[in-house]
Motif scaffolding. Structure first.
Motif, PDB file in Angstrom:
ATOM      1  N   ASP A 230       3.019   8.208  -3.775  1.00  0.00           N
ATOM      2  CA  ASP A 230       2.767   8.661  -2.216  1.00  0.00           C
ATOM      3  C   ASP A 230       3.640   7.683  -1.334  1.00  0.00           C
ATOM      4  O   ASP A 230       4.353   8.004  -0.298  1.00  0.00           O
ATOM      5  CB  ASP A 230       1.380   8.317  -1.999  1.00  0.00           C
ATOM      6  CG  ASP A 230       0.294   9.251  -2.235  1.00  0.00           C
ATOM      7  OD1 ASP A 230       0.689  10.573  -2.656  1.00  0.00           O
ATOM      8  OD2 ASP A 230      -0.815   8.721  -2.590  1.00  0.00           O
ATOM      9  N   ARG A 231       3.773   6.397  -1.976  1.00  0.00           N
ATOM     10  CA  ARG A 231       4.886   5.446  -1.228  1.00  0.00           C
ATOM     11  C   ARG A 231       5.413   4.469  -2.116  1.00  0.00           C
ATOM     12  O   ARG A 231       4.767   4.054  -3.085  1.00  0.00           O
ATOM     13  CB  ARG A 231       3.898   4.631  -0.098  1.00  0.00           C
ATOM     14  CG  ARG A 231       3.445   5.271   0.960  1.00  0.00           C
ATOM     15  CD  ARG A 231       2.354   4.364   1.822  1.00  0.00           C
ATOM     16  NE  ARG A 231       3.149   3.173   2.336  1.00  0.00           N
ATOM     17  CZ  ARG A 231       2.823   2.601   3.452  1.00  0.00           C
ATOM     18  NH1 ARG A 231       1.726   3.232   4.134  1.00  0.00           N
ATOM     19  NH2 ARG A 231       3.503   1.637   3.787  1.00  0.00           N
TER      20      ARG A 231
ATOM     21  N   GLU B 296       6.608   0.820  -1.771  1.00  0.00           N
ATOM     22  CA  GLU B 296       6.474  -0.443  -0.759  1.00  0.00           C
ATOM     23  C   GLU B 296       7.450  -1.478  -1.055  1.00  0.00           C
ATOM     24  O   GLU B 296       7.422  -1.925  -2.223  1.00  0.00           O
ATOM     25  CB  GLU B 296       5.127  -0.990  -0.749  1.00  0.00           C
ATOM     26  CG  GLU B 296       3.989  -0.228   0.135  1.00  0.00           C
ATOM     27  CD  GLU B 296       4.296  -0.113   1.526  1.00  0.00           C
ATOM     28  OE1 GLU B 296       4.815  -1.124   2.137  1.00  0.00           O
ATOM     29  OE2 GLU B 296       4.010   1.099   2.133  1.00  0.00           O
TER      30      GLU B 296
ATOM     31  N   HIS C  90       5.438  -2.514  -5.008  1.00  0.00           N
ATOM     32  CA  HIS C  90       4.401  -1.650  -5.664  1.00  0.00           C
ATOM     33  C   HIS C  90       4.748  -0.240  -5.139  1.00  0.00           C
ATOM     34  O   HIS C  90       5.409   0.330  -4.275  1.00  0.00           O
ATOM     35  CB  HIS C  90       2.975  -2.406  -5.225  1.00  0.00           C
ATOM     36  CG  HIS C  90       2.839  -2.244  -3.606  1.00  0.00           C
ATOM     37  ND1 HIS C  90       3.209  -3.070  -2.712  1.00  0.00           N
ATOM     38  CD2 HIS C  90       2.085  -1.107  -3.178  1.00  0.00           C
ATOM     39  CE1 HIS C  90       2.722  -2.778  -1.691  1.00  0.00           C
ATOM     40  NE2 HIS C  90       1.957  -1.624  -1.868  1.00  0.00           N
TER      41      HIS C  90
ATOM     42  N   GLU D  93       2.332   3.349  -4.457  1.00  0.00           N
ATOM     43  CA  GLU D  93       1.007   3.617  -4.200  1.00  0.00           C
ATOM     44  C   GLU D  93       1.027   5.098  -4.713  1.00  0.00           C
ATOM     45  O   GLU D  93       1.849   6.079  -4.375  1.00  0.00           O
ATOM     46  CB  GLU D  93       0.742   3.845  -2.704  1.00  0.00           C
ATOM     47  CG  GLU D  93       0.529   2.266  -2.192  1.00  0.00           C
ATOM     48  CD  GLU D  93       0.089   2.427  -0.463  1.00  0.00           C
ATOM     49  OE1 GLU D  93      -0.100   3.350  -0.222  1.00  0.00           O
ATOM     50  OE2 GLU D  93       0.119   1.180  -0.081  1.00  0.00           O
TER      51      GLU D  93
ATOM     52  N   HIS E 245      -1.373   8.794  -6.649  1.00  0.00           N
ATOM     53  CA  HIS E 245      -2.616   9.249  -6.565  1.00  0.00           C
ATOM     54  C   HIS E 245      -2.730  10.550  -7.680  1.00  0.00           C
ATOM     55  O   HIS E 245      -1.596  10.936  -8.298  1.00  0.00           O
ATOM     56  CB  HIS E 245      -3.056  10.156  -5.189  1.00  0.00           C
ATOM     57  CG  HIS E 245      -2.126  11.394  -5.065  1.00  0.00           C
ATOM     58  ND1 HIS E 245      -0.959  11.319  -4.478  1.00  0.00           N
ATOM     59  CD2 HIS E 245      -2.765  12.509  -5.456  1.00  0.00           C
ATOM     60  CE1 HIS E 245      -0.640  12.790  -4.596  1.00  0.00           C
ATOM     61  NE2 HIS E 245      -1.375  13.393  -4.864  1.00  0.00           N
TER      62      HIS E 245
ATOM     63  N   LYS F 156      -6.739   7.038  -5.963  1.00  0.00           N
ATOM     64  CA  LYS F 156      -5.571   6.388  -5.377  1.00  0.00           C
ATOM     65  C   LYS F 156      -5.321   5.106  -6.063  1.00  0.00           C
ATOM     66  O   LYS F 156      -6.365   4.401  -6.239  1.00  0.00           O
ATOM     67  CB  LYS F 156      -5.338   6.270  -4.012  1.00  0.00           C
ATOM     68  CG  LYS F 156      -5.351   7.449  -3.144  1.00  0.00           C
ATOM     69  CD  LYS F 156      -5.345   7.164  -1.742  1.00  0.00           C
ATOM     70  CE  LYS F 156      -5.187   8.600  -1.040  1.00  0.00           C
ATOM     71  NZ  LYS F 156      -4.699   8.623   0.211  1.00  0.00           N
TER      72      LYS F 156
ATOM     73  N   ARG G  84      -2.778   1.562  -6.613  1.00  0.00           N
ATOM     74  CA  ARG G  84      -1.775   0.409  -6.112  1.00  0.00           C
ATOM     75  C   ARG G  84      -1.113   0.109  -7.439  1.00  0.00           C
ATOM     76  O   ARG G  84      -1.845  -0.555  -8.338  1.00  0.00           O
ATOM     77  CB  ARG G  84      -2.042  -0.725  -5.158  1.00  0.00           C
ATOM     78  CG  ARG G  84      -1.146  -1.719  -5.093  1.00  0.00           C
ATOM     79  CD  ARG G  84      -1.371  -2.604  -3.952  1.00  0.00           C
ATOM     80  NE  ARG G  84      -1.357  -2.100  -2.696  1.00  0.00           N
ATOM     81  CZ  ARG G  84      -1.483  -2.630  -1.520  1.00  0.00           C
ATOM     82  NH1 ARG G  84      -1.698  -3.899  -1.805  1.00  0.00           N
ATOM     83  NH2 ARG G  84      -1.572  -1.869  -0.372  1.00  0.00           N
TER      84      ARG G  84
ATOM     85  N   VAL H  99      -6.562  -2.805  -9.062  1.00  0.00           N
ATOM     86  CA  VAL H  99      -5.039  -2.853  -8.966  1.00  0.00           C
ATOM     87  C   VAL H  99      -4.256  -2.738 -10.181  1.00  0.00           C
ATOM     88  O   VAL H  99      -4.687  -3.393 -11.496  1.00  0.00           O
ATOM     89  CB  VAL H  99      -4.403  -4.159  -8.364  1.00  0.00           C
ATOM     90  CG1 VAL H  99      -2.927  -3.970  -8.278  1.00  0.00           C
ATOM     91  CG2 VAL H  99      -5.031  -4.207  -6.870  1.00  0.00           C
TER      92      VAL H  99
END
Length: 126
Positions: free
Chosen positions: A36-37, A39, A47, A49, A51, A56, A58, A90
């Protein structure tokens, strides 16, 4: 997980770092999900993100310098296969594969020692 290992594994509320075999004896987890992202905030460990189905995650990666040296530049929307260790919800990545981008990286050895700090290297005996 012992208190010492836990303290070594959890650096601060802003990130996780690995120190002296922090995950030795911990079961490895494997998950597949869509990114999704990505970072890359200064001062924090890079890191992802991701799903899968209704969950979801991290996924903590590693040193930005190491990621750049290995030309590891994941993109949102790609499917990632992550092997790592789960610590307080995590995922601390040991290895990440992104087949669509033909990317693959080993970040930590089987005990969780970061490869960018020399983890997993065994000196040859003469």
């Amino acid at each position: 997980m012992t208190r010492r290992t836990f303290v070594s594994a959890i650096g601060s509320a802003t990130g996780i770092f690995a120190a002296q075999a922090p995950f030795a004896g911990q079961p490895e987890v494997e998950l597949t999900g869509v990114i999704d992202r990505v970072e890359l905030e200064p001062g924090r460990m890079p890191h992802l993100e991701i799903h899968n189905k209704d969950q979801k995650f991290r996924v903590m990666l590693g040193s930005m310098r190491y990621l750049m040296e290995k030309n590891f530049n994941p993109k949102a929307g790609a499917t990632a296969i992550v092997k790592g260790f789960k610590v307080n919800g995590v995922i601390v990545a040991r290895a990440v594969d992104i087949p669509a981008q033909k990317l693959s990286i080993e970040l930590r050895d089987k005990e969780g020692l970061p490869l960018w700090r020399g983890g997993g290297r065994k000196e040859k005996k003469k």
